[in-house]
Enzyme design. Sequence first.
Site, PDB file in Angstrom:
ATOM      1  N   GLU A 141      47.626  74.054  54.736  1.00 35.91           N
ATOM      2  CA  GLU A 141      48.093  74.675  53.494  1.00 35.91           C
ATOM      3  C   GLU A 141      47.601  73.914  52.276  1.00 35.91           C
ATOM      4  OE1 GLU A 141      50.752  75.295  50.022  1.00 35.91           O
ATOM      5  OE2 GLU A 141      50.426  73.456  51.151  1.00 35.91           O
ATOM      6  N   GLU A 142      47.531  72.584  52.397  1.00 37.38           N
ATOM      7  CA  GLU A 142      47.177  71.763  51.243  1.00 37.38           C
ATOM      8  C   GLU A 142      45.710  71.908  50.847  1.00 37.38           C
ATOM      9  OE1 GLU A 142      49.355  70.454  49.539  1.00 37.38           O
ATOM     10  OE2 GLU A 142      51.061  69.825  50.761  1.00 37.38           O
ATOM     11  N   ASP A 184      50.826  70.308  57.615  1.00 33.92           N
ATOM     12  CA  ASP A 184      49.952  69.260  57.109  1.00 33.92           C
ATOM     13  C   ASP A 184      50.592  68.560  55.923  1.00 33.92           C
ATOM     14  OD1 ASP A 184      49.633  71.756  55.745  1.00 33.92           O
ATOM     15  OD2 ASP A 184      47.873  70.958  54.726  1.00 33.92           O
ATOM     16  N   HIS A 190      53.255  64.947  46.820  1.00 30.08           N
ATOM     17  CA  HIS A 190      51.917  64.397  46.572  1.00 30.08           C
ATOM     18  C   HIS A 190      51.962  63.063  45.833  1.00 30.08           C
ATOM     19  CE1 HIS A 190      49.813  68.628  46.829  1.00 30.08           C
ATOM     20  NE2 HIS A 190      50.794  68.479  47.717  1.00 30.08           N
TER      21      HIS A 190
END
Length: 415
Positions: A135-136, A71, A378
């Site tokens: 995971e995020e 992801d 990010h």
Amino acid sequence: MDEAKKMQILADLIKIRSVNDHELQVANYLKKLLDDAGIENKVLPLGGDRANLVATLGHGRPVLGLAGHMDVVDVEADNWKTDPFVMTQAGDNLYGRGVNDMKDGLAAIVITLIELKQNNVPIHGTLKFLGSAGEEVGQVGAQALTKGGYVNDLDALLVCEPTGYRIISANKGTLNLTVKSHGKAAHSSMPKLGNNAATHLLNVLQRMQATFDEIAGGVVNPLMGETLYNVDVLQAGNQVNAIPGLATAQINMRTLPELPNDQLFAAFKKTVDDYNATTNGDVELIAADSVIPTEGNNESDLIKMIQKIGNPYAAKQNPSPEQQKHDAMLLKLLDMPYSATEILTMSASGGTDASSYLQDQPVGFDYAVFGPGNDTQHQDNEYTSKKMYLEFIDIYQQLFVQYLDAASAKLAAEE
């Protein structure tokens, strides 16, 4: 596999908009590559368009886990200079959402496995690829893999998140708390007819800060430093002449093995309960998210081998003076060591899927975070280095084989 194919695989992964979802599409794409190479693998559906992927090369012990997530975080496309879902090259930089966190690492793992298989390289043990969803946000995929027993046989774990030529050997945990104060709304001219939720919230936050200072003061991890405690969100009321009936706060903590999440929550819960028992407050404490801290062993075979194999690559990086200055200042701000020529171990406040995979052994396990990339995860205009991406494929090929060779020899000597 030629360079063009390696670049195409990364570009194809960037095209898949796996923003906190749609990991099944990534898994199916990687499965096709692994199937074509004759590598055993399976997609593990999680419902909807989400899934994990597990692949193995070799058999028996030792088992080296290779962790990567499929992801990516959301994107503000208007803030990008390029289409975030089309990999774009400018000089050595490759731009795209997730190109750094962590589809370059994901591609490097899979390409390494394929090349080892195609070249008939002897594998003395098992390489186990754990491709996770989510995971995020919440580590839902890693939790499902752990629950399913896919990490039970691991002897070591390499998390291929972006570190560049550094090793993260310890990660702080996360504890997010929501403090919710229930009161009674009233006109500000008649406060006795109400119960001010904001006042109670501020009082409780003061007491929670005092509790934190008492239990966390002086507790320091040699690698990770102190526990971090931040009140990040406050919400109460909607106009100046009305007593608020509800007030909330959100607190983010970065935690240590010496002061685990459950111990911290229990201390804060007692503080809140004592406040409610001695006042007319009605305050609720909610643990919104809890990720345990993990700490590896800096003297482990895996870390030493990464340094042995990777140091020659790190020494040839030749970053510009501006980049060296930036990296040195950033790491100094984070109280971490810096070197432009060798791979050092350090800690990080952010977490990885390791906190789910190492639930039963969060301290002392043979694990490391080491993958291609930099500190732009990010961010708008996220990028990675093409040179580093290709070099990590070379490093992984040496590392995976040499680690299993050494670990299998050690196991044989112990038997």
